[in-house]
Enzyme design. Structure first.
Site, PDB file in Angstrom:
ATOM      1  N   GLY A  47       0.867  -1.177   0.000  1.00 50.68           N
ATOM      2  CA  GLY A  47       0.000   0.000   0.000  1.00 50.68           C
ATOM      3  C   GLY A  47       0.904   1.228   0.000  1.00 50.68           C
ATOM      4  O   GLY A  47       1.868   1.291   0.786  1.00 50.68           O
ATOM      5  N   ASP A 237      -1.683   4.734  -6.134  1.00 49.84           N
ATOM      6  CA  ASP A 237      -0.242   4.526  -5.930  1.00 49.84           C
ATOM      7  C   ASP A 237       0.589   5.690  -6.428  1.00 49.84           C
ATOM      8  O   ASP A 237       1.664   5.976  -5.907  1.00 49.84           O
ATOM      9  CB  ASP A 237       0.212   3.230  -6.595  1.00 49.84           C
ATOM     10  CG  ASP A 237       0.002   2.083  -5.639  1.00 49.84           C
ATOM     11  OD1 ASP A 237      -1.146   1.631  -5.514  1.00 49.84           O
ATOM     12  OD2 ASP A 237       0.978   1.696  -4.962  1.00 49.84           O
TER      13      ASP A 237
END
Ligand code: MRU
Length: 344
Positions: A47, A237
């Site tokens: 993550g 991201d």
């Protein structure tokens, strides 16, 4: 949140081993830059914001015992470790942003003794972690304004507490809406090939007692057609200056489906995920992962030997498919180029 995904403890970094969830909540104690590289590469910690924090700790671990009195020698070693950690996963901008931030800090402290510089690196790393915590709370608050009672929200991959310092981005919006007393349903796409949705997001939502339904990735279109979903919220991201957004593979398909079904598509992400050097999504580097992740399922080979495999870990959603980007500062709407510039 009832768990801490990453903690600095007795000169070690304690992380939840996300590969053993939801079966087992177990911890790893990382002591070297090499161990941190491996933990990030193998998705024990993953993550975008969590990768940034982990890499910053990894950099400190790599430099903390290095003995020299020369700044030049120290700086070379420091930059070598940055290069090494930066080769770990190429897409999440938070990793590169954190490395740059620590590099700036070292530049500011170059006249100080080496041990003072090391202390400044650790202090800045802890600051990055603390700031992320506040940021996620704020993303949750801003985003929850978009959520109405009885909403049914689809999310993809895991943009929850595990993917950050502890509260999440896309899931922060959901957690905050629930805290405000809104009754919401969440649909989670399983997220092939590594099942971050099925394993991690469902685990987090279960702990918060949120009404959760898991679907396979290829069911999203049907579920939208049946009218079961009225918002999509995902993490990011890396976001380009024009708003094009890289996120877990499958996010692009969801954005196209949402657009076809007139469902608002939201991206929730901190400012630290925006790459100020990248103008459009075309320039975002996309991580290619081991074909074995697709060849095998639950530890068993599922394809004939020799089958060609393509395994990009991320895709890019063009800005035209994004209704709004939820940041800690404000809700950013089109026109993205202009409004992102303002918010950065
Ligand atoms: O490969 P992963 O599990 O690191 O991918 C994670 C995602 O795609 C998340 O949605 C993204 O990093 C946002 S996390 C707040």
């Amino acid at each position: 949140m009832p768990f801490a995904p990453i903690e600095w403890q007795n000169n070690k970094v304690k992380i939840i081993d996300q590969t053993s969830l939801p079966k087992k909540l177990s911890y790893l104690y990382i002591q070297t830059a090499e161990e941190m590289f491996d933990a990030i590469k193998t998705l024990k910690i993953r993550g975008a914001p969590a990768i940034g924090i982990a890499a910053a700790f990894g950099l400190y671990l790599g430099i903390k015992d290095y003995k020299t009195t020369s700044f030049k020698t120290f700086d070379k070693k420091f930059k070598d470790i940055i290069k090494y950690l930066s080769s770990c996963r190429p897409t999440a901008y938070n990793l590169f942003g954190a490395m740059e931030r620590l590099q700036d800090k070292v530049g500011q402290f170059k006249k100080y003794p080496i041990e003072t510089i090391k202390g400044a690196i650790l202090e800045e790393t802890l600051k990055i972690q603390m700031e992320d915590n506040k940021t996620c709370q704020s993303i949750g608050e801003k985003g929850a304004n978009l959520i109405k009672d009885a909403d049914a929200i689809l999310t993809h991959c895991n943009a929850g507490g595990l993917a950050t310092s502890g509260y999440g981005t896309a899931l922060a919006v959901i957690f905050k809406a629930k805290e405000q007393g809104k009754k919401i349903k969440v649909y989670v796409s399983e997220t092939r090939p590594l099942l971050q949705g099925a394993r991690l997001t469902c685990w987090e939502l279960a702990q918060e007692k949120i009404d959760t339904t898991l679907i396979c990735d290829n069911m999203a279109g049907e579920v939208m057609k049946e009218g079961k979903i009225n918002k999509v919220i995902v993490g990011a991201d890396r976001i380009a200056l024009n708003g094009d957004t890289a996120n877990k593979i499958g996010t692009y398909s969801l954005a196209v489906l949402a657009s076809f079904h007139n469902i608002p598509f939201y991206v929730a992400a901190p400012i630290s995920t925006f790459d100020p050097k990248i103008r459009t999504g075309e320039d975002i580097p996309i991580e290619q992962r081991d074909p074995g992740e697709i060849e095998n399922f639950a530890g068993k080979r599922i394809t004939p030997k020799g089958t060609k495999i393509y395994n990009p870990a991320f895709d890019v959603v063009p800005n035209s498919l994004i209704t709004c980007i939820i940041t800690e500062k404000k809700l950013v709407y089109p026109s993205y180029r202009k409004n992102i510039k303002k918010v950065l």
